[in-house]
Design a protein around this motif. Sequence first.
Motif: not given
Lengths: 233, 253
Positions: A3-19
Amino acid sequence: MTLEVHDHEFVALVGPSGCGKSTLLRLVADLDTATTGAIVVGGRSPVDARHERLCGVVFQDPVLLPWLDVLANVRLPMEVAGGGAAAPADPMALIELVGLGRFAHARTWQLSGGMRQRAAIARALVLRPQILLLDEPFGALDEITRQRMNLELLRIWSERRTAALMVTHSIGEAVFLADRVLVMSPQPGRIVAEEAVPLPRPRAIETFASADFLECVSRVTRRLLGAVEGTPA
Amino acid sequence: MKGARGWTVTLIVLVGVVVLWEIAERLVAARFPLVPAPSAIGGAIVRFATPIWLNLRLTLIESALGLVSGSLLGLAVAAVFVRWPRLERSLYNLIVTIHSIPLVAVAPILLIWFGVGITAPTIVAGLACFFPMAVNATRGLRAASASSLDLMRALDASQIQTFLRVRGPASLPYVMAALKLGAPAAVLGATVGEWLGTAGVGYLLFSAMVNFQVELLWATMVIATGVALAGYLLFSVAERVLVAWGPSARGET
């Protein structure tokens, strides 16, 4: 996984508990150490990035130190860094920015949950990090406070222009805040989908009602349900 | 405030007991000459003010020295335990054993070793407050939450910074609790240590007993109690000032 996050970027990570989404964040912040794989933060290893204080971390628990007032809590990273901090932000201006101007000298236990998390965000920003790591920052708040905090977070983030990586259970929150939403599957923890969020900025309370928003939420939801398919709820 | 109300009730009960005691004394005084009336005890305190003060001064010095040294030793042991948990597992029982030795048995041994003087009572006083400090400070130094330690790590804080800014302050409520327990314990320990000596409150109690000076005996007891209580109150106040953020200052205990 990648996964990559660029400058000034907002990245959200979703997933079930325990992932393992919180674990991922902890690896980036160098709070845990990975056994295999490579993480690069601002062109450096997580250890070096931590030494250079490139990350600002906001935990689910605001972790304010009760023996310090709000201002001293926000100043804590500067105090710890000593001369090592390149050009810290003005802590008082940050406290104003997060809306705690009147509470700079308040005792932390006198603050509400939302206010504590505001202080924690100000603290995470005081060393001008390249990336803000948010681990379920509003998970313990009630729904209304949570919505308000999301709006606040967007406002603060757009003023500060850092990159942000946020872990959350809430699909709506992820879509509302992020430029991209990454969906993780449990066991083994993997990024199984990536959805770009085409919503224009600045986003406001009306965004929640827009067709694009609802469409995006339903796409992420389908991906997420696909990811957990076969595992008992 | 809850604390203040508690003390008001204590005071009312105490005054009530003293008044009833005085009345009972006047009604049946002749039959029980071994229990002097409160007024008689008060009179004795005034009459024996000089010997009480001269002996009390010594006891105070021994208690203070014992409290400081015993608490510092307890703190040091706690720090070692927290730093090397393995040592705690092997040495904790030893500490409990030391704590289980009756102080009245230690006192004569120390007297034989160090002779009559300030040393033996000071060591007994130190022993009396060592254990509460060792146990409480061990808990206190571990009281910092995992998340606050995560925070300090994320901030790239050194061990020393983490200790000064998080572990130390987080242990303060426990340390203050140990001092509150330790202050009266030190007075008791010093008194026990003086029992077979030639000066101090313990000696005064002993000599009043063998000379059958019942009123002096009671007067000394009242004064010693007051001093031990004052020690407790001193650290209660200090706790409220130093740990203004803690549970006791916020009325949560």
